[in-house]
Design a protein around this motif. Sequence first.
Motif, PDB file in Angstrom:
ATOM      1  N   ASN A  81       0.812  -1.213   0.000  1.00 21.62           N
ATOM      2  CA  ASN A  81       0.000   0.000   0.000  1.00 21.62           C
ATOM      3  C   ASN A  81       0.849   1.268   0.000  1.00 21.62           C
ATOM      4  N   ASP A  82       2.011   1.221  -0.633  1.00 24.01           N
ATOM      5  CA  ASP A  82       2.863   2.397  -0.792  1.00 24.01           C
ATOM      6  C   ASP A  82       2.394   3.163  -2.023  1.00 24.01           C
ATOM      7  N   ILE A  83       1.709   4.270  -1.802  1.00 26.01           N
ATOM      8  CA  ILE A  83       1.232   5.129  -2.883  1.00 26.01           C
ATOM      9  C   ILE A  83       1.795   6.521  -2.602  1.00 26.01           C
ATOM     10  N   PRO A  84       2.963   6.853  -3.183  1.00 26.85           N
ATOM     11  CA  PRO A  84       3.644   8.096  -2.809  1.00 26.85           C
ATOM     12  C   PRO A  84       2.839   9.369  -3.068  1.00 26.85           C
ATOM     13  N   HIS A  85       2.200   9.465  -4.216  1.00 32.44           N
ATOM     14  CA  HIS A  85       1.486  10.691  -4.558  1.00 32.44           C
ATOM     15  C   HIS A  85       0.013  10.397  -4.793  1.00 32.44           C
ATOM     16  N   GLN A  86      -0.838  11.210  -4.197  1.00 34.47           N
ATOM     17  CA  GLN A  86      -2.270  11.080  -4.434  1.00 34.47           C
ATOM     18  C   GLN A  86      -2.869  12.477  -4.483  1.00 34.47           C
ATOM     19  N   LEU A  87      -3.663  12.716  -5.538  1.00 33.31           N
ATOM     20  CA  LEU A  87      -4.327  13.994  -5.723  1.00 33.31           C
ATOM     21  C   LEU A  87      -5.825  13.737  -5.833  1.00 33.31           C
ATOM     22  N   ASN A  88      -6.622  14.396  -4.997  1.00 32.25           N
ATOM     23  CA  ASN A  88      -8.079  14.272  -5.012  1.00 32.25           C
ATOM     24  C   ASN A  88      -8.683  15.627  -5.328  1.00 32.25           C
ATOM     25  N   LEU A  89      -9.595  15.663  -6.307  1.00 35.96           N
ATOM     26  CA  LEU A  89     -10.325  16.882  -6.650  1.00 35.96           C
ATOM     27  C   LEU A  89     -11.813  16.596  -6.558  1.00 35.96           C
ATOM     28  N   LEU A  90     -12.566  17.517  -5.989  1.00 38.03           N
ATOM     29  CA  LEU A  90     -14.014  17.398  -5.883  1.00 38.03           C
ATOM     30  C   LEU A  90     -14.622  18.744  -6.212  1.00 38.03           C
ATOM     31  N   LEU A  91     -15.557  18.766  -7.186  1.00 40.89           N
ATOM     32  CA  LEU A  91     -16.252  19.991  -7.572  1.00 40.89           C
ATOM     33  C   LEU A  91     -17.745  19.774  -7.421  1.00 40.89           C
ATOM     34  N   ASN A  92     -18.433  20.799  -6.928  1.00 40.60           N
ATOM     35  CA  ASN A  92     -19.865  20.726  -6.712  1.00 40.60           C
ATOM     36  C   ASN A  92     -20.497  22.024  -7.196  1.00 40.60           C
ATOM     37  N   TYR A  93     -21.552  21.909  -7.993  1.00 42.58           N
ATOM     38  CA  TYR A  93     -22.322  23.065  -8.459  1.00 42.58           C
ATOM     39  C   TYR A  93     -23.759  22.872  -8.008  1.00 42.58           C
ATOM     40  N   ARG A  94     -24.292  23.827  -7.269  1.00 46.69           N
ATOM     41  CA  ARG A  94     -25.655  23.747  -6.748  1.00 46.69           C
ATOM     42  C   ARG A  94     -26.429  24.984  -7.230  1.00 46.69           C
ATOM     43  N   PRO A  95     -27.163  24.852  -8.365  1.00 48.69           N
ATOM     44  CA  PRO A  95     -27.912  26.005  -8.885  1.00 48.69           C
ATOM     45  C   PRO A  95     -29.106  26.384  -8.008  1.00 48.69           C
ATOM     46  N   ASN A  96     -29.703  25.405  -7.320  1.00 49.63           N
ATOM     47  CA  ASN A  96     -30.800  25.687  -6.396  1.00 49.63           C
ATOM     48  C   ASN A  96     -30.767  24.646  -5.280  1.00 49.63           C
ATOM     49  N   PRO A  97     -31.547  24.812  -4.217  1.00 50.45           N
ATOM     50  CA  PRO A  97     -31.475  23.876  -3.082  1.00 50.45           C
ATOM     51  C   PRO A  97     -31.883  22.436  -3.406  1.00 50.45           C
ATOM     52  N   LEU A  98     -32.596  22.204  -4.504  1.00 48.07           N
ATOM     53  CA  LEU A  98     -33.055  20.861  -4.833  1.00 48.07           C
ATOM     54  C   LEU A  98     -32.174  20.133  -5.846  1.00 48.07           C
ATOM     55  N   THR A 103     -18.679  16.257  -9.380  1.00 47.94           N
ATOM     56  CA  THR A 103     -17.689  15.473 -10.111  1.00 47.94           C
ATOM     57  C   THR A 103     -16.457  15.326  -9.224  1.00 47.94           C
ATOM     58  N   SER A 104     -15.747  14.234  -9.426  1.00 48.46           N
ATOM     59  CA  SER A 104     -14.533  14.008  -8.643  1.00 48.46           C
ATOM     60  C   SER A 104     -13.462  13.401  -9.542  1.00 48.46           C
TER      61      SER A 104
END
Length: 126
Positions: A81-98, A103-104
């Motif tokens: 389980n040696d994983i030297p580099h890890q990059l996580n991106l998470l984007l969220n767009y909420r145009p209205n409450p519903l 995307t990740s």
Amino acid sequence: MYYKSYSNNIILRDFPDFIQNEHIETELLQGIGKSYGSELALEIKQGNFTGNMAFTYARTFQKNIYAGYKVRENEFFNSDNDIPHQLNLLLNYRPNPLLSFNTSFIYKDGRPVHVASKCSHHRWGF
């Protein structure tokens, strides 16, 4: 940042044979290990957009302590389980409450490769 040492790790012998082996325990060795690393995380909020980005640098090593068998000359080596580099991106767009759109993206590198000691070939007679 962190540093941790381990004991009583299970290490596979070089090129273990698990196929039709009645004594699987002979393919396992006892070892020690160590790991260290750090993580940087950012959070962004801009109107209806939110996002997270995290970068991790982490190393994990292990070493055989069984005197009767050498694994990589009994030096520390990269663990499974040696994983030297890890990059996580998470984007969220909420145009209205519903309604929301998410995307990740995950990038990892450095996973060690294990080579099989045997393979089988079947003829199907076609």
